[in-house]
Design a protein around this motif. Structure first.
Motif, mmCIF file in Angstrom:
data_model
loop_
_atom_site.group_PDB
_atom_site.id
_atom_site.type_symbol
_atom_site.label_atom_id
_atom_site.label_comp_id
_atom_site.label_asym_id
_atom_site.label_seq_id
_atom_site.Cartn_x
_atom_site.Cartn_y
_atom_site.Cartn_z
ATOM 1 N N GLU A 124 0.090 3.882 5.195
ATOM 2 C CA GLU A 124 -0.710 4.715 4.298
ATOM 3 C C GLU A 124 -0.163 6.138 4.184
ATOM 4 O O GLU A 124 -0.157 6.717 3.100
ATOM 5 N N SER A 125 0.312 6.689 5.310
ATOM 6 C CA SER A 125 0.748 8.089 5.283
ATOM 7 C C SER A 125 2.252 8.253 5.197
ATOM 8 O O SER A 125 2.739 9.321 4.801
ATOM 9 N N GLY A 126 2.980 7.241 5.575
ATOM 10 C CA GLY A 126 4.431 7.342 5.571
ATOM 11 C C GLY A 126 4.992 8.103 6.749
ATOM 12 O O GLY A 126 6.199 8.382 6.809
ATOM 13 N N THR A 127 4.147 8.455 7.701
ATOM 14 C CA THR A 127 4.611 9.194 8.877
ATOM 15 C C THR A 127 5.108 8.224 9.936
ATOM 16 O O THR A 127 4.711 7.060 9.981
ATOM 17 N N ALA A 128 5.956 8.737 10.801
ATOM 18 C CA ALA A 128 6.504 7.912 11.881
ATOM 19 C C ALA A 128 5.422 7.638 12.909
ATOM 20 O O ALA A 128 4.739 8.553 13.375
ATOM 21 N N VAL A 149 2.206 4.702 -2.723
ATOM 22 C CA VAL A 149 1.110 5.070 -1.821
ATOM 23 C C VAL A 149 1.410 6.405 -1.160
ATOM 24 O O VAL A 149 0.535 7.256 -1.008
ATOM 25 N N VAL A 150 2.668 6.571 -0.771
ATOM 26 C CA VAL A 150 3.090 7.827 -0.152
ATOM 27 C C VAL A 150 3.721 8.685 -1.237
ATOM 28 O O VAL A 150 4.579 8.215 -1.999
ATOM 29 N N SER A 151 3.290 9.909 -1.322
ATOM 30 C CA SER A 151 3.673 10.764 -2.452
ATOM 31 C C SER A 151 5.167 10.976 -2.568
ATOM 32 O O SER A 151 5.708 11.077 -3.669
ATOM 33 N N SER A 152 5.862 11.025 -1.457
ATOM 34 C CA SER A 152 7.319 11.187 -1.517
ATOM 35 C C SER A 152 7.954 10.160 -0.586
ATOM 36 O O SER A 152 7.371 9.776 0.428
ATOM 37 N N PRO A 153 9.162 9.710 -0.931
ATOM 38 C CA PRO A 153 9.803 8.687 -0.112
ATOM 39 C C PRO A 153 10.027 9.152 1.321
ATOM 40 O O PRO A 153 10.192 10.340 1.594
ATOM 41 N N ILE A 154 10.026 8.197 2.227
ATOM 42 C CA ILE A 154 10.382 8.464 3.621
ATOM 43 C C ILE A 154 11.894 8.557 3.688
ATOM 44 O O ILE A 154 12.600 7.650 3.275
ATOM 45 N N ARG A 155 12.400 9.659 4.192
ATOM 46 C CA ARG A 155 13.835 9.888 4.185
ATOM 47 C C ARG A 155 14.455 9.602 5.552
ATOM 48 O O ARG A 155 13.914 9.991 6.586
ATOM 49 N N LEU A 156 15.610 8.920 5.500
ATOM 50 C CA LEU A 156 16.382 8.651 6.710
ATOM 51 C C LEU A 156 17.794 9.195 6.511
ATOM 52 O O LEU A 156 18.168 9.635 5.415
ATOM 53 N N TRP A 178 4.596 1.004 -1.960
ATOM 54 C CA TRP A 178 3.946 0.920 -3.265
ATOM 55 C C TRP A 178 2.627 0.159 -3.162
ATOM 56 O O TRP A 178 2.464 -0.737 -2.344
ATOM 57 N N ASP A 179 1.694 0.528 -4.024
ATOM 58 C CA ASP A 179 0.483 -0.271 -4.182
ATOM 59 C C ASP A 179 0.875 -1.508 -4.989
ATOM 60 O O ASP A 179 1.385 -1.390 -6.104
ATOM 61 N N ALA A 180 0.634 -2.687 -4.443
ATOM 62 C CA ALA A 180 1.115 -3.919 -5.062
ATOM 63 C C ALA A 180 0.357 -4.272 -6.336
ATOM 64 O O ALA A 180 0.823 -5.104 -7.113
ATOM 65 N N VAL A 181 -0.798 -3.651 -6.572
ATOM 66 C CA VAL A 181 -1.582 -3.946 -7.771
ATOM 67 C C VAL A 181 -1.268 -2.961 -8.893
ATOM 68 O O VAL A 181 -0.987 -3.340 -10.024
ATOM 69 N N THR A 182 -1.262 -1.660 -8.553
ATOM 70 C CA THR A 182 -1.068 -0.639 -9.582
ATOM 71 C C THR A 182 0.384 -0.243 -9.759
ATOM 72 O O THR A 182 0.758 0.314 -10.792
ATOM 73 N N GLY A 183 1.197 -0.503 -8.748
ATOM 74 C CA GLY A 183 2.593 -0.098 -8.814
ATOM 75 C C GLY A 183 2.790 1.368 -8.489
ATOM 76 O O GLY A 183 3.899 1.899 -8.594
#
Length: 1418
Positions: free
Chosen positions: A947-951, A909-916, A901-906
């Motif tokens: 920033e991208s949420g990629t591994a 940052v990554v459009s979809s959650p990183i899934r495990l 999350w962006d700590a200022v705007t809430g």
């Protein structure tokens, strides 16, 4: 003309009456009674004329009456200021609280008239001044004895002279006007001036003036000549004592503060100020209506050293405005830089430079020399003459200290000594003038022959560096002089009375005399010159000599462990030497080798005696910093003397480990601390004697473990944190309290922070250390002032509907993050709660820059306080973290996602959650905030781009179970992870490979991991109860640094200093332990250890063996002499609840939660018979005297009796719930204590109830039963507080009911020959003569020889750790907190302990201990 001595009163009366009269006269609706009072006051004008027209003799006679008239006039005027509601001290909202206005006005008016009548008649009838300050009933006045708990400093301001009449009139009048001006916004006045300019005399005069008015709240005069009494640490306690004795209402409020805050003496000054001053005063609104109260602090520059007084300066300079508006604070000092910086430029502080006054010095001489002439030279009326007085004033250079010293010098032989002073040339400066005067005084004091020089130097070298004032008799004992007038210190100090006071205690009249003697250039002679270093060295040697030569010994005050020390004291010279020998020694930086032998001899002979004496003095915890300083000093000065340096280090470890224990009782140094000292330590090897001290068989430990402190809670410790400066520790407990501790001494620095209604799950310090946040299962977050302990907010932070589990704070301390099972996480700054969390918040983190906060919840949202508040999917958020730069928040959830999350705007940052593929248990940011690491239940560690949420790297695989905790190294190159597979792994961030093999050693799940701040070590906390330290470069365990708790380690942390020198660990064993993380002491694992908590322990009847049962499912047998394990009994598959020996010692019986009873051969440990089935958890287990029967009573009402020879169930019975079972000695009968208030008697063969059963008579649950040795009688004890004796055949009571107890009786028992019976309740143990059935007195118990066989059954371990013989009513020892004893057994002269950590400790008590004077009953 008004006499000078009355001028301050008259001047103030004139000014205040004039202003008040104008105010009242201009009021249209003024009360007529008030006008009448003002009219009476106007008579002061004619009254003053009367004074001026009266002859001086009458004025002299009635001086006290005149002073009272002026004082009463002032009191009336101040009342009018408040009553008229214009310019008073009281806030408008409080004005209505002025009580009984009409009655008060009448009293004031009448008293003024009565005093005027006294003057007119010329007869003093001692009319008392009437004050309008509200006073409490005399019956409510607090006794000084109660306030003495504050341990105030004794600064002897009463011996300091006041300003003489007609001197300093302008200064005094100005100060008085400032103090009584209700419109003034400056409630602090800083008066500063040069040394010797008369500042202290002004302070004392002001104090006396306001004392006469009943308005002196406190006068504290610091002096460098009384360094111990002038310590900043004593100031607030002394102020509280003074205020408490000044006003009974304040005293009562302060008493309440003392009662609610017993640890106030160890608290920081600001805490003391808030708890003992601000809060009590704020609780007294009536106090606000009483006009000014003055507090004076004189000689602030002589209060400790600049570093020590920083806290006090902060209070005086920045926090006096928090006092009620009626208080005025006068601070007097030299203009030192650190004091000037604090006081200048503050809106509530007025500053005033005190100038030299030649005119006032001349008046001083006139006054005192006239007195000398009248007494010593009555025939020389013209002596000394104006010319001489002018000459003396000129020589003084305006210094009052010169004038005072000169007058004292002249008074002994006026004509001669006046000529001596005037013989020399006038000095060109104030200092040289003072030097000439001191030289004159010394020359005239003695004949200066060799013998006189020697005794002069012997006495002065001690006086010059005294840390605390002592009488001359005490000084003589320290030095070793005779106390006769001719040979003692009196022979030195009496001729120097002009510079040294000696009644009642010795001290320099002014520190400038010490400065003179310490300077060879100024004093001019070798025989007068003293080196401070040499003085301290010689005093050190004298202190050590005094302590070593019949000064200290074991049990110096003839104490007993069975009674708390009550006012015992050691001789004054011993007390001084104990308290200050280290202080003197550590000041020496030259010729230190001369002290080596004295120090070594003292330490190796009297160290433990010193610890005992310091406990008697109430200074046990002070030994920790003292020995820490001594260790630094010896390391620097005796680096090649390793044995001494190591011994001092051992002593320091001893103090750190046992100071809290020894604080409870001085004799615990021998009976509690020494037995548990590592056996390889020099202290144990030198001082431990198995003939005079308890001995832990095999030794408690081989060496110091690095454990520095144990902070004990009443319940499980759920969270721990360290302040950023490393000085304080905060802990949260399951008992709903928050505790704040001193990280060095382990003392609680605040009372428990009470307010939460359920367990504390999380605590945190703000980054600036000013606030503490606590989150609780009561669904609230509370914010506390970390210094005072008061709640910062008027109400807790609400918005949570469930448990708050984690609470970090922002780096700037302005924001708090809360986690809850509610749908919000509120902030101290943002009005709208952070929505999005609909379930339990498990973990949260803080922003390094202080701007954002985050929360983790059982839903899937983690919003910053500035966030959108949008709700998201429902799931459990297990972990959240802030990036180091404060711009990002990451969350890990139970749905297997990582969100950023962006700590200022809430906004995410990554459009979809990183899934495990599994639950995400832990997330952490890299130091550069570019990457996130996650640990999850799919056994993997993963690294993600922020920033991208990629591994960023391939999945890190290796763990075989859930990854509970992850953390980056401080340089970001590695990751550490802890898992349910019991391993810790370290990963290379760049390559993604393991840096080295898994870190193996934990025997259960790893809950917490962390890197040290210097990147060299890793710590891990586990369910196996250990904290382990690993080398971060090699992965090898630092074997010497194994740390152990009694149960699960819930949290670990390094101290925040650069190298992480301390480790904090919190545990379910109700303790926080602080470890030396850098200790190089080799810790040898204890051989006598179970793998889990020991739940049951007992001795064989002959005392040669001990058997223990543990939650590790094993039964172990130990040699009671050596403490070594004989064998382990394996077979149970669940924890062992109970173990027992048969009376003949041939069988061991064990009851386990696997619902089996094991019967074992005690010789070889083999199973005697197959397991007996039917044992229920939490049941009792009893073995017949011959070992052929085993009985168990279950809470479901079932009683099982097994045949322990055949291995069969003899019979089951359903008799109702039972508490106790007893076999008769011939195994023919069984007695059962029932919860239905009856005693059941059974045939031990068939299980049938005897005809006389059940035995009825008790009116409450029966807790205990026992047969007499011959089997003819049964004794029972009940919750109805009674004991009953029954005939075992007929069931008839054979004696009247025994009623010696006031609470439930839990144990009853006959001795072996049936001559006595013992009954035990919580509050009392009774011994009964079985012939008369009378209770034995204490004296009879001590003379009785037939009780020894009862001792194993009446030796108990209470919940405070004390081992007590409740039969003989004496204390034997106390187990140190780090032992964490879980159970205990006794036999003869031995006791055995099982611990929560799995240890079995056997302590042998030699006859000299178990029957010694030191353990006698109280």
């Amino acid at each position: 003309m008004i006499p000078p001595q009355l001028h301050p009163y008259a001047s103030l009366a004139w000014g205040i009456v004039s202003s008040v009269y104008k105010v009242v006269r201009n009021q249209v609706t003024t009360d007529q009674k008030l006008i009448a009072l003002v009219g009476t006051m106007e008579s002061v004008y004619s009254f003053v004329d009367a004074i001026q027209s009266n002859v001086a003799e009458k004025v002299k006679v009635l001086e006290n009456v005149i002073k009272k008239i002026f004082a009463q006039t002032i009191e009336c005027a101040m009342y009018i200021q408040e009553y008229s509601k214009q310019g008073g001290f009281v806030e408008r909202t409080l004005r209505g609280m002025l009580k009984d206005n009409a009655g008060t006005i009448e009293k004031l008016t009448q008293n003024l008239l009565d005093l005027k009548k006294e003057f007119d008649s010329g007869v003093g009838v001692h009319t008392a001044i009437v004050s309008f300050r509200i006073q409490e009933d005399v019956g409510k006045i607090l006794t000084k004895q109660t306030l003495l708990e504050l341990a105030p400093a004794d600064l002897q301001s009463s011996i300091i002279a006041e300003c003489l009449p007609s001197t300093r009139q302008d200064v005094l009048s100005e100060i008085i006007t400032w103090a009584t001006d209700p419109s003034g916004v400056q409630n602090v006045l800083w008066l500063y001036g040069l040394a010797g300019s008369g500042k202290t005399t002004i302070s004392v005069t002001i104090g006396s003036f306001f004392r006469d008015l009943g308005r002196l709240g406190s006068l504290i005069v610091f002096t460098r000549t009384l360094p111990e009494q002038s310590q900043p640490s004593k100031v607030i306690r002394t102020l509280a004592y003074n205020l408490g004795t000044f006003d009974p209402r304040i005293g009562t409020a302060i008493q309440a503060a003392i009662d609610s805050y017993p640890g106030f003496k160890d608290a920081k000054l600001k805490v003391q100020f808030t708890k003992l001053i601000v809060e009590p005063l704020a609780s007294l609104p009536d106090l606000q209506t009483g006009g000014p109260i003055v507090m004076v602090f004189d000689g602030l520059d002589e209060c400790g050293n600049p570093q020590d007084r920083e806290q006090l300066l902060d209070l005086l300079g920045n926090h006096m405005s928090s006092l009620p508006s009626i208080f005025r604070v006068l601070v007097v000092s030299r203009p030192l830089e650190n004091i000037t910086n604090v006081f200048q430029g503050k809106p509530n502080i007025r500053t005033w430079d005190l100038e030299m006054s030649g005119r006032d010095v001349m008046a001083y001489f006139e006054y005192h020399l006239q007195d000398i002439q009248r007494i010593k030279l009555p025939r020389r009326r013209d002596w000394p003459g104006n010319e001489v007085i002018h000459d003396l004033a000129a020589r003084s250079c305006g210094l009052f200290i010169w004038a005072s010293t000169a007058v004292n010098f002249i008074s002994k032989s006026p004509a001669k000594r006046l000529d001596v002073i005037r013989r020399g040339e006038k000095a060109p400066s104030a200092q040289s003038s003072l030097d000439e005067l001191y030289t004159t005084a010394l020359l005239d004091a003695y004949d200066w022959e060799d013998d006189m020089v020697e005794i002069f130097r012997t006495v002065l070298e001690v006086i010059l560096v005294l840390q605390n004032p002592v009488p001359t008799s005490t000084l003589d004992q320290i030095i070793g002089l005779s106390d006769s007038e001719d040979e003692g210190s009196n022979s030195v100090v009496t001729p120097l009375a002009c510079v040294i006071a000696h009644d009642p205690t010795l001290h320099l009249l002014h520190p400038s005399f010490a400065d003179f003697l310490f300077s060879r250039e100024r004093c001019g002679r070798d025989i007068w010159h003293f080196s401070p270093v040499i003085c301290h060295r010689n005093v050190t040697q004298k202190c050590l000599d005094r302590l070593s030569n019949n000064g200290l010994k074991r049990n110096i005050c003839n104490l007993t462990l069975s009674a708390s020390p009550n006012g015992e004291k050691v001789p004054d010279d011993i007390a001084y030497a104990c308290a200050f020998w280290i202080t003197h020694m550590c000041t020496i930086d030259e010729d230190v080798l001369s002290l080596f032998e004295d120090l070594e001899s003292f330490m190796t002979k009297h160290l433990l005696h010193w610890f005992e004496a310091m406990s008697i003095l109430g200074k046990s915890r002070v030994t920790i910093p003292l020995l820490g300083n001594l260790h630094c000093w010896t390391s620097a000065n005796f680096s090649d003397q390793h044995s001494l340096v190591d011994f001092v280090r051992d002593a320091w470890h001893f103090a750190q480990t046992f100071a809290a224990l020894i604080e409870e009782h001085p004799l615990l140094v021998y009976h509690g601390a020494l037995p548990f000292t590592p056996i390889t330590s020099s202290i144990y090897q030198i001082f431990h004697d198995s003939q005079t001290c308890p001995t832990v068989c095999g030794g408690f430990s081989q060496s110091w473990t690095g454990l520095q402190l144990v902070l004990s809670h009443a319940a499980s410790v759920e969270s721990v944190a360290c302040s950023q400066d490393g000085t304080r520790i905060v802990t949260g407990s399951a008992d709903s309290t928050v505790h704040v501790w001193d990280a060095i001494s382990g003392a609680e620095v605040l009372p428990p922070l009470v307010g939460h209604l359920a367990a504390i799950n999380s605590v945190a310090f703000s980054w600036d250390g000013t606030c503490i946040a606590s989150g609780s299962s009561d669904n609230t977050v509370r914010i506390w002032d970390a210094v005072t302990g008061t709640e910062v907010l008027f109400s807790p932070l609400g918005g949570h509907d469930g448990e708050v589990s984690s609470l970090p704070t922002s780096r700037d301390g302005t924001r708090i993050i809360s986690g809850s099972d509610s749908d919000s996480a509120p902030s101290t700054e943002v009005e709208t709660p952070l929505h999005g969390n609909e379930n339990e918040i498990v973990s949260v983190d803080s922003s390094p820059d202080g701007t954002p906060n985050s929360s983790g919840s059982e839903d899937s949202a983690a919003d910053s306080l500035s966030g959108s508040g949008e709700r998201s999917d429902q799931c459990l958020v297990l972990s959240v973290a802030f990036s180091r730069d404060g711009t990002r928040i990451a969350s890990g959830t139970s749905e297997g996602s990582v969100r950023i999350w962006d700590a200022v705007t809430g906004i995410e940052v990554v459009s979809s959650p990183i899934r495990l593929e599994g639950i995400v248990c832990s997330v952490a940011f890299s130091p550069d905030s570019s990457a996130i690491v996650s640990g999850s239940s799919d056994n993997t560690v993963r690294i993600w781009n922020v920033e991208s949420g990629t591994a960023l790297r391939p999945t890190l695989r290796g763990h075989q179970d859930t990854v509970n905790s992850v953390a980056f190294s401080p340089d970001g190159s590695r990751i550490v992870s802890g898992s349910d597979d019991n391993t810790v792994r370290v990963w290379n961030v760049v390559s993604g490979s393991e840096a080295f093999s898994p870190l193996l050693g934990h025997e259960d799940e790893v809950n917490s991991v962390a890197f040290s701040p210097d990147n060299t070590r890793i710590i891990s906390g586990s369910n196996d109860g250990t904290v382990r330290i690993w080398d971060a470069a090699s992965g090898t365990e630092v074997a010497s640094l194994l740390r152990r708790h009694g149960t699960t380690v819930t949290a670990v942390a390094f101290s925040p200093d650069a190298h992480g020198t301390r480790i904090l660990s919190g545990s379910g064993d109700c303790t926080v332990r602080i470890w030396d993380a850098l200790s190089d002491a080799a810790v040898v694992p204890r051989p006598r250890r179970h793998g889990g908590c020991v739940g049951s322990i007992t001795f064989s009847r002959d005392g040669t063996r001990v058997v223990s049962g543990s939650e590790d499912n094993t039964v172990r047998v130990w040699d009671a002499v050596s403490g070594t394990e004989i064998f382990t009994l394996l077979g149970h598959n669940n924890e062992i609840e109970l173990v027992s020996f048969s009376s003949d010692g041939t069988r061991i019986v064990s009851g386990s939660n696997d619902e089996n009873v094991g019967v074992w051969n005690s010789v070889d440990g083999t199973e005697a018979i197959p397991f007996l089935e039917g044992f229920k958890p939490e049941s009792g287990l009893w073995v017949s005297p011959d070992g052929t029967r085993v009985a168990s009573a279950c809470y479901d009402g079932t009683v099982f009796v097994w045949d322990a020879v055949r291995g069969t169930l003899a019979f089951p019975l359903l008799l109702g719930a039972h508490n106790d079972i007893a076999f008769s000695r011939d195994i023919s009968r069984i007695a059962c204590a029932s919860m239905d208030s009856t005693v059941h008697l059974l045939d031990a063969t068939s299980g049938t109830e005897l005809p006389c059963s059940p035995l009825r008579g008790h009116e409450g649950t029966v807790h205990s039963v026992a047969f007499s040795s011959d089997g003819t009688r049964v004794v029972s004890g009940s919750s109805d507080n009674t004991v009953r004796i029954w005939n075992s055949s007929s069931g008839v009571e054979v004696t009247p009911v025994l009623r010696g107890h006031q609470d439930p009786v839990g144990l009853v028992m006959f001795n072996s020959n049936d001559t006595h019976m013992v009954s035990v309740s919580l509050e009392k143990t009774c011994i009964w003569d079985t012939t008369t059935w009378e209770e034995l007195t204490q004296a009879q118990i001590q003379r009785c020889d037939g009780l020894n066989d009862l001792i194993p059954f009446t030796t108990v371990l209470n919940d405070k750790g004390w081992v007590k013989d409740i039969c003989l009513r004496r204390s034997i020892t106390k187990v140190p907190p780090m032992v964490a004893a879980s159970c205990m057994a006794a036999c003869g002269k031995s006791v055995a302990f099982g611990t929560e950590g799995g240890d079995v400790l056997i302590m042998n008590l030699p006859e000299t201990v178990s029957g010694s004077h030191e353990t006698r009953p109280a």
